[in-house]
Write a protein that holds these residues in place. Sequence first.
Motif, PDB file in Angstrom:
ATOM      1  N   TRP A 333      54.631-105.138 100.523  1.00  0.00           N
ATOM      2  CA  TRP A 333      53.314-105.632 100.124  1.00  0.00           C
ATOM      3  C   TRP A 333      52.992-105.218  98.688  1.00  0.00           C
ATOM      4  O   TRP A 333      53.035-104.045  98.329  1.00  0.00           O
ATOM      5  N   ALA A 334      52.674-106.207  97.850  1.00  0.00           N
ATOM      6  CA  ALA A 334      52.182-106.014  96.477  1.00  0.00           C
ATOM      7  C   ALA A 334      53.073-105.117  95.632  1.00  0.00           C
ATOM      8  O   ALA A 334      52.591-104.163  95.010  1.00  0.00           O
ATOM      9  N   PRO A 335      54.364-105.412  95.541  1.00  0.00           N
ATOM     10  CA  PRO A 335      55.247-104.594  94.706  1.00  0.00           C
ATOM     11  C   PRO A 335      54.942-104.722  93.220  1.00  0.00           C
ATOM     12  O   PRO A 335      55.450-103.946  92.407  1.00  0.00           O
ATOM     13  N   ASP A 336      54.116-105.700  92.867  1.00  0.00           N
ATOM     14  CA  ASP A 336      53.831-106.049  91.473  1.00  0.00           C
ATOM     15  C   ASP A 336      52.436-105.655  91.009  1.00  0.00           C
ATOM     16  O   ASP A 336      52.082-105.883  89.844  1.00  0.00           O
ATOM     17  N   TRP A 337      51.607-105.047  91.872  1.00  0.00           N
ATOM     18  CA  TRP A 337      50.198-104.803  91.554  1.00  0.00           C
ATOM     19  C   TRP A 337      50.046-103.551  90.699  1.00  0.00           C
ATOM     20  O   TRP A 337      49.492-102.536  91.107  1.00  0.00           O
ATOM     21  N   VAL A 338      50.581-103.618  89.500  1.00  0.00           N
ATOM     22  CA  VAL A 338      50.587-102.485  88.578  1.00  0.00           C
ATOM     23  C   VAL A 338      49.232-102.362  87.877  1.00  0.00           C
ATOM     24  O   VAL A 338      48.442-103.305  87.831  1.00  0.00           O
ATOM     25  N   ALA A 339      48.990-101.176  87.327  1.00  0.00           N
ATOM     26  CA  ALA A 339      47.812-100.982  86.488  1.00  0.00           C
ATOM     27  C   ALA A 339      48.126-101.472  85.078  1.00  0.00           C
ATOM     28  O   ALA A 339      49.244-101.333  84.598  1.00  0.00           O
ATOM     29  N   PHE A 340      47.137-102.069  84.414  1.00  0.00           N
ATOM     30  CA  PHE A 340      47.354-102.583  83.072  1.00  0.00           C
ATOM     31  C   PHE A 340      46.021-102.733  82.355  1.00  0.00           C
ATOM     32  O   PHE A 340      44.959-102.674  82.965  1.00  0.00           O
ATOM     33  N   VAL A 341      46.074-102.930  81.063  1.00  0.00           N
ATOM     34  CA  VAL A 341      44.881-103.171  80.262  1.00  0.00           C
ATOM     35  C   VAL A 341      44.714-104.674  80.104  1.00  0.00           C
ATOM     36  O   VAL A 341      45.623-105.369  79.658  1.00  0.00           O
ATOM     37  N   GLY A 342      43.558-105.190  80.509  1.00  0.00           N
ATOM     38  CA  GLY A 342      43.384-106.633  80.425  1.00  0.00           C
ATOM     39  C   GLY A 342      42.036-107.084  80.934  1.00  0.00           C
ATOM     40  O   GLY A 342      41.005-106.586  80.491  1.00  0.00           O
ATOM     41  N   ASN A 343      42.064-107.971  81.915  1.00  0.00           N
ATOM     42  CA  ASN A 343      40.848-108.575  82.437  1.00  0.00           C
ATOM     43  C   ASN A 343      39.883-107.526  82.983  1.00  0.00           C
ATOM     44  O   ASN A 343      40.273-106.584  83.658  1.00  0.00           O
ATOM     45  N   GLU A 344      38.581-107.722  82.703  1.00  0.00           N
ATOM     46  CA  GLU A 344      37.561-106.747  83.121  1.00  0.00           C
ATOM     47  C   GLU A 344      37.577-106.516  84.625  1.00  0.00           C
ATOM     48  O   GLU A 344      37.484-105.392  85.095  1.00  0.00           O
ATOM     49  N   ASN A 345      37.687-107.604  85.397  1.00  0.00           N
ATOM     50  CA  ASN A 345      37.592-107.468  86.852  1.00  0.00           C
ATOM     51  C   ASN A 345      38.861-106.907  87.465  1.00  0.00           C
ATOM     52  O   ASN A 345      38.844-106.448  88.599  1.00  0.00           O
ATOM     53  N   THR A 346      39.960-106.983  86.746  1.00  0.00           N
ATOM     54  CA  THR A 346      41.211-106.498  87.299  1.00  0.00           C
ATOM     55  C   THR A 346      41.548-105.112  86.786  1.00  0.00           C
ATOM     56  O   THR A 346      41.722-104.175  87.551  1.00  0.00           O
ATOM     57  N   SER A 347      41.625-104.944  85.477  1.00  0.00           N
ATOM     58  CA  SER A 347      42.133-103.692  84.938  1.00  0.00           C
ATOM     59  C   SER A 347      41.075-102.606  84.834  1.00  0.00           C
ATOM     60  O   SER A 347      41.386-101.429  84.968  1.00  0.00           O
ATOM     61  N   THR A 348      39.805-102.973  84.591  1.00  0.00           N
ATOM     62  CA  THR A 348      38.763-101.952  84.511  1.00  0.00           C
ATOM     63  C   THR A 348      38.543-101.315  85.878  1.00  0.00           C
ATOM     64  O   THR A 348      38.441-100.103  86.004  1.00  0.00           O
ATOM     65  N   LYS A 349      38.485-102.133  86.892  1.00  0.00           N
ATOM     66  CA  LYS A 349      38.377-101.596  88.247  1.00  0.00           C
ATOM     67  C   LYS A 349      39.687-100.939  88.666  1.00  0.00           C
ATOM     68  O   LYS A 349      39.693-100.048  89.492  1.00  0.00           O
ATOM     69  N   GLY A 350      40.777-101.395  88.106  1.00  0.00           N
ATOM     70  CA  GLY A 350      42.068-100.756  88.312  1.00  0.00           C
ATOM     71  C   GLY A 350      42.806-101.239  89.536  1.00  0.00           C
ATOM     72  O   GLY A 350      42.315-102.038  90.322  1.00  0.00           O
ATOM     73  N   SER A 351      44.024-100.734  89.668  1.00  0.00           N
ATOM     74  CA  SER A 351      44.838-100.990  90.845  1.00  0.00           C
ATOM     75  C   SER A 351      44.862 -99.731  91.695  1.00  0.00           C
ATOM     76  O   SER A 351      45.173 -98.647  91.201  1.00  0.00           O
TER      77      SER A 351
END
Length: 375
Positions: A333-351
């Motif tokens: 499950w979700a082998p690719d859901w890494v943390a990164f700098v980018g979209n506010e809703n994705t990276s600010t909230k984090g993985s």
Amino acid sequence: MNRIFYFLSLIFISIGCDDSKDTSDVLSPVEPLFYKGMDLSFQSELEKYDLVYKDENGKPITLLNYVSENGTNLVRLKLWHTPQNGQNSLSDVKAYALKIKSRNMDFLLDFHYSDTWADPGSQTPPQAWRNMNFDEIKNAVYNYTKEVLFELKEQHTLPKIIQIGNETDSGFLWNYGKVWNDYNDNWPNYAALVKEAIKGIKEVDPSNNIQIMLHHSNVENAIYFFNELQPYHLEFDIIGLSYYPQFQTKDLDLVKTKLNTLATTFNKDILMVEMAYPFTLEWNDNCINFIGDDSQILTEFSATPLGQKAYLEWLVNTIKSIPNQKGIGFCYWAPDWVAFVGNENTSTKGSAWENQCMFDFDHKALPIFDVFRNN
């Protein structure tokens, strides 16, 4: 289908060979297909941010090319009815299904029958289906399932496996198909809704090429669930399971026993459709991770890159040891859901998952890929 070829091959050999004949052209037994899968449902969003994934040597890769070339043969995608942010919609699924098929991998479609996450603690019907009576909700399940598959069939991307509901331990489409607490006697309604989904699938796929899966979140408790469904004679092929040690038993002998009992009791194939393991207890963003403490993992396997790999090797061997070749594979499950700098809703909230990915904090492929390559 692979199992049929396997047994036909054995019959052919048994009736067609003797010591006096040249057997060089006799078919060898065909090894049943073993699924080495990944849930890549985040990719339809993550691809928009130009994330750079790398191979084990640090060379940039195209994710889907890399995983398909390194042993992955199944990709799972979740489908939400009308998601608020548009992610995991039918248009997303259709677009990514084309990419999966173009790389000769099989496709597993996970119907959540919700506008958002569905799991044992939350099975909220789509907003469009609220306030329906039971007959109306049955028609909605049938029509929606059929329409989704028809659109996929039109673009030649029908799934190999369809999952009717996600982690439906407590039923789905609450309270219509709820089978928990005050609704413990509601199994006939749950089964009736599942039958509508099955009917929709079979009308689009009359040749029965699609395998149908029902998904339970807990290896320990799944026997009860499938026992309750026995009287309704549901036409499904696969028992789907989740195994996350932080939420379930850490007794690995018990896990083996329960898997074997499921196989011998219900005579269904078994797919570990959700699993993962950390390669570290550290974090790479400001979001609290699902796993961050030794008490949440198995004493047999450390939270290290090699421990992560060893855990998956154990799981593969356990699944392959299920009696009568009923263990057909796994899906990370979700082998690719890494943390990164980018979209506010994705990276600010984090993985909350970056330490359970199959890529490290530099987005380099981890040793766990060896298990995909070697099985």
